[in-house]
Design a protein around this motif. Structure first.
Motif, short mmCIF file in Angstrom:
data_model
loop_
_atom_site.label_atom_id
_atom_site.label_comp_id
_atom_site.label_asym_id
_atom_site.label_seq_id
_atom_site.Cartn_x
_atom_site.Cartn_y
_atom_site.Cartn_z
N THR A 1 58.41 72.54 81.07
CA THR A 1 57.68 72.42 79.80
C THR A 1 58.50 71.72 78.72
O THR A 1 57.96 71.33 77.68
N ALA A 2 59.81 71.58 78.93
CA ALA A 2 60.66 70.88 77.96
C ALA A 2 60.40 69.38 77.97
O ALA A 2 60.82 68.67 77.04
N LEU A 3 59.74 68.88 79.00
CA LEU A 3 59.36 67.46 79.12
C LEU A 3 60.59 66.55 79.11
O LEU A 3 60.57 65.45 78.54
N GLU A 4 61.66 67.00 79.76
CA GLU A 4 62.86 66.20 79.99
C GLU A 4 63.11 66.16 81.49
O GLU A 4 62.95 67.16 82.17
N GLY A 5 63.57 65.02 82.01
CA GLY A 5 63.69 64.87 83.45
C GLY A 5 62.33 64.52 84.03
O GLY A 5 61.55 63.79 83.43
N ILE A 6 62.02 65.03 85.24
CA ILE A 6 60.70 64.79 85.85
C ILE A 6 59.77 65.94 85.48
O ILE A 6 60.13 67.11 85.64
N TYR A 7 58.57 65.61 85.00
CA TYR A 7 57.60 66.66 84.64
C TYR A 7 56.20 66.14 84.88
O TYR A 7 55.99 64.96 85.21
N ASN B 1 57.46 63.89 74.26
CA ASN B 1 58.17 64.43 73.09
C ASN B 1 58.33 63.41 71.98
O ASN B 1 58.41 63.78 70.80
N MET B 2 58.43 62.15 72.33
CA MET B 2 58.71 61.11 71.35
C MET B 2 57.49 60.20 71.19
O MET B 2 56.42 60.48 71.70
N PHE C 1 43.34 73.74 71.93
CA PHE C 1 44.74 73.76 71.49
C PHE C 1 45.65 74.19 72.63
O PHE C 1 45.33 75.11 73.38
N SER C 2 46.79 73.51 72.74
CA SER C 2 47.83 73.90 73.69
C SER C 2 49.18 73.70 73.05
O SER C 2 49.50 72.60 72.61
N MET C 3 49.97 74.76 73.01
CA MET C 3 51.32 74.67 72.46
C MET C 3 52.19 73.77 73.33
O MET C 3 53.22 73.27 72.88
N ARG C 4 51.80 73.55 74.57
CA ARG C 4 52.61 72.73 75.48
C ARG C 4 52.40 71.24 75.27
O ARG C 4 53.14 70.43 75.82
N ASN D 1 59.41 74.24 74.45
CA ASN D 1 59.89 72.87 74.27
C ASN D 1 60.82 72.83 73.06
O ASN D 1 60.37 72.61 71.93
N PRO D 2 62.11 73.02 73.26
CA PRO D 2 63.06 73.08 72.13
C PRO D 2 63.08 71.81 71.27
O PRO D 2 63.29 71.90 70.06
#
Length: 857
Positions: A107-113, A262-263, A760-763, A805-806
């Motif tokens: 869920t952090a959306l870093e690496g493969i997701y 994220n960006m 709505f989704s927090m993710r 997702n920090p």
């Protein structure tokens, strides 16, 4: 336990090992994706032969490890949650690592997701260590070959960096695609996408005659919304050739739009992964601002091909080397594609409203930071926007030709290398045979410098003396900076420009004298906003009004208006009985009557916002400032309602007839609407605009003012808008943003209901930013509610987000840590919420670094 140990620029050391080639074999699976990474590695000749190889790695299962084809036994390596350490490595060797990763749980959306049904990656800044154990740092550059295997029906498109060199079908309905990137790159530029998309294809022929295939991949059903992005890409490629002489270097250029990102976008070599909001646009669903942003971001990521990819950063402290330079390039591109004055003013408004606040806040840092805890926290407006302003100053000092000479020298020296900001400045200096040592201080300067100017005219000698003093930001000490100060001297009688140019302020206090002046001129300083400073230059109302109408420089005309507005708002803030002066009302009328571009006029009549005014006042009581802003706008309406109404109708007629530049007239029409809804219902006109609108710009503006003013028509319009657009993800982001801005006492109950809304989704980072971010930034009345409920609500959401997702949590906490400028009682209320967060277990380094900095200051 979260590690808050900082890393320092001064401690940089080259990696003892270099990875020269990377062959990746990736079998995609939702929960058990297999990554086999075979690397050719060589120890630096001067490195200690006993130096272990320490590779970064997180959130993976190690499955196998081979050195020169032989499996390593447990005595040769150690693996923990952050790294893989291998001892007794030879001078040169082949290392093969096999790992398993879980994209679905990422869920952090870093690496493969997973983004919806597609696999994608995000590796900047330190995401590749979630894919494979690696020397995850930008100065380790390698040649990559990537083979992807996946189910062909589910994932017909398998994409990676470079050019495609193999495609073939496999057993069990799978297929394999191999990509080779011939240009060495750091791992942060690696990209992979697998999914089922609609594909828009075109081509571009470079100035040397090479044909480049262009491909845009979008979710099914969105093909028509990608056509503007394709044109923007072709325009960007042509512009970079024409202006900078830089040609694209691969056979194919691909862009993929995903909803979960994220960006804004990522410049991965040859395969740019974009947040879909910066790709998808058509007149029906996107606003004029959306179109502008799509074009700017497409350009930004494309321009990175040379300023970021071919030449990259030695270390992450040098981030502005690529980002500040590329933002400057995309700003120049946007100015050429649109109205330069309007584009420049928009740049400055963002800088003042947000970057100046960052400069004054607890996370203030130079554009080249000296220490870092969490690298993601330095993807900031300081690195990007202020970094671009520093490049712009260099352009101003060297001129266009000198700057282009410097760029050519920079590329000739460093193509294919990972370098520093100092290397860039050295190339610029060498190409222009000039000393830029003093200018380079901007890279280590913290905060917003202050510049104070006074003028003295001697009628007997016909000379004007300007005395200019520079002061560092509060609490900072450093030698004087080199500050370019653009200027104009206006003749009071003829209103003509007598002199203009650029002054180089190099001393703490410096005098500049102008001779042979027939009359006392009106002085215009900081034309074009020639430096990111706060200028203090006392001028009377008549002088400002002269500048407002007659300055050559568009920014200065706008700025003179803003100074008058800010001064008036300050009077309203300090005196509840203050009322609008007739002179300012007449000046406002003159703006409405002026023969200027409608987009420029829209900016001139737009008042400074809440965030901008907190930069110009001290010990701000939020509700008192909001009241002052409201009273000022209401008084302007009271005196100029007829003109505003006439302008609104004239713009509407222009739009209906198709005359002129539609975006400019829409901007001016909506700027007038912002005034006209004050103090009266204007319900019928707002409803009419909403119902007649054939474009999202006018429709969303009508819905927004209906919400902000609680007009009787709002509920009906809101229901209609949702019913029409509930299946369009990007438009739903706009809808959630509007709900968050509604100013009534039921706002907190409404926000809680929206958190549980089926849409709505927090993710989803876009959705979280639309609801949570919009409330904190665009609803200051209730975010800064005296009860502290606004701070409580944001704090609650930060806790939830930090576990998911920090990165997104860290960006959304910003309004809570920027306490500076507010009254002490307000600051204390905000700090109590930060203390609550600080006491939680296992907060991420992303928000922990910011909280700790805010509570220390």
């Amino acid at each position: 336990m979260t590690d808050f140990t900082p890393r320092f620029l001064k401690d940089y050391q080259p990696a003892p090992y270099q990875i020269h080639t990377v062959d990746l074999y990736i079998e995609l699976d939702d929960e058990r994706t297999l990554v086999r990474n075979q690397m050719q590695i060589k120890r630096h000749g001067d490195a200690d032969e006993n130096e272990p190889l320490v590779l970064d790695g997180q959130h993976m299962e190690l499955q196998g490890l081979w050195l020169n084809g032989e499996a390593l036994n447990a005595s040769r390596y150690q693996c923990d949650e952050q790294s893989l350490t291998i001892t007794h490595c030879p001078q040169a060797f082949t290392l093969t690592i096999e790992t398993l990763v879980n994209p679905k749980a990422n869920t952090a959306l870093e690496g493969i997701y997973k983004s919806g049904g597609a696999f994608c990656t995000q590796c900047e800044a330190e995401g590749f260590r979630r894919i494979s154990y690696f020397l995850d740092r930008p100065d380790v550059m390698a040649i990559y070959t990537t083979t992807i295997v996946a189910d062909k029906d589910k994932y017909p498109y398998l994409l990676a960096n470079g050019n495609c060199i193999e495609r073939r079908d496999l057993e069990r309905g799978r297929h394999l695609v191999t990509w080779h990137d011939p240009f060495q790159k750091p791992c942060y530029l690696f990209a992979l996408v697998a999914g089922d998309f609609d594909l828009l294809e075109d081509r571009f022929v470079t100035q040397s005659g090479r044909e480049v295939a262009l491909q845009l991949f979008v979710d099914k059903g969105n093909l028509d919304k990608a056509r503007f992005a394709m044109q923007a890409l072709q325009d960007s490629m042509a512009w970079d050739e024409r202006v900078f002489g830089l040609e694209y270097d691969l056979d194919i250029y691909m862009i993929v739009a995903v909803d979960f990102f994220n960006m804004g976008a990522m410049e991965n070599k040859g395969l740019n992964i974009f947040n879909s909001k910066f790709v998808l646009a058509d007149q029906r669903s996107a606003t004029d601002d959306d179109f502008f942003n799509v074009q700017a971001v497409i350009g930004h990521e494309y321009f990175h091909n040379w300023t970021g990819n071919r030449i990259t950063c030695r270390d992450w402290f040098q981030l502005s080397l690529k980002e500040g330079l590329t933002v400057f390039r995309d700003q120049q591109f946007s100015a050429d594609m649109h109205q330069p004055d309007v584009t420049r003013i928009s740049n400055v408004r963002l800088l003042r409203a947000q970057q100046f606040a960052e400069d004054a806040g607890p996370m203030a840092h130079p554009i080249r930071p000296e220490k870092v805890v969490e690298m993601n926290n330095f993807y900031t407006l300081t690195v990007y926007e202020k970094g671009a302003e520093v490049i712009r100053m260099l352009h101003t000092l060297l001129g266009e030709q000198g700057f282009q000479r410097g760029m050519k020298e920079y590329i000739a020296r460093h193509d294919g290398q990972a370098v520093t900001c100092d290397d860039f400045i050295a190339a610029m200096a060498a190409a222009n045979d000039t000393d830029l040592q003093q200018f380079s201080l901007w890279y280590s300067q913290v905060g917003t410098p202050q510049v104070e100017a006074t003028s003295n005219y001697d009628a007997n000698s016909g000379s004007l003396t300007l005395t200019v003093e520079q002061r560092p930001a509060s609490g900072q000490q450093h030698p004087p900076l080199l500050i370019p100060i653009g200027y104009e001297l206006l003749a009071q009688d003829s209103k003509k420009v007598m002199h203009k140019g650029v002054l180089s302020l190099t001393q703490t206090t410096q005098q500049f004298t102008f001779e042979q002046l027939n009359e006392q001129p009106v002085v215009v300083l900081l034309t074009g906003f020639s430096a990111p400073v706060k200028l203090h230059f006392s001028q009377c109302e008549d002088e400002l009004m002269t500048i407002m109408v007659h300055a050559d420089d568009g920014f200065s005309r706008w700025e003179a208006t803003q100074i008058l507005f800010r001064q008036c708002i300050a009077h309203y803030y300090q005196d509840e009985s203050f009322s609008l002066a007739d002179s300012l009302s007449r000046a406002f009328a003159d703006i409405l009557d002026a023969e200027v571009e409608p987009a420029f006029k829209a900016l001139q009549i737009t008042l400074p916002g809440f965030a901008e005014m907190t930069e110009f006042l001290q010990d701000v009581e939020p509700q008192q400032l909001l009241n002052a802003l409201s009273r000022f706008k209401l008084d302007l309406l009271g005196k100029q309602q007829a003109k505003l109404q006439a302008m609104y109708q004239a713009c509407d007629q222009k739009l209906q007839s198709g005359e002129g530049h539609g975006a400019g007239y829409r901007a001016l029409k909506n700027a007038c609407l912002e005034y006209l809804v004050q103090g009266q219902s204007f319900d019928t006109e707002v409803t009419a605009q909403y119902q007649k609108a054939s474009n999202m710009t006018e429709k969303i503006a009508a819905l927004q003012v209906a919400a902000s003013e609680n007009l009787p028509c709002f509920e009906a319009l809101n229901r209609d808008f949702f019913a029409q657009w509930q299946d369009d993800s990007l438009v739903m982001d706009k809808w959630f943003s509007i709900q968050a801005r509604i100013e009534d006492d039921a706002v907190f109950e409404r926000l809680e209901g929206l958190l549980n809304h089926p849409k709505f989704s927090m993710r989803n980072p876009n959705r979280a930013r639309a609801l949570i971010g919009s409330f904190a930034v665009h609803n200051p009345k209730y975010f800064h509610h005296a009860s502290g409920r606004g701070y409580d609500w944001l704090t609650d959401q930060i806790v939830k987000l930090d576990a998911i997702n920090p990165q997104v949590a860290s960006r959304l906490i910003t309004p809570l840590i920027q306490t500076q400028g507010f009254a002490s009682s307000v600051q204390e209320t905000m700090r109590k919420r930060l203390q609550r967060l600080q006491q939680l277990d296992d907060i991420s380094a992303d928000i922990g670094e910011k909280i700790n900095a805010a509570l220390v200051n």
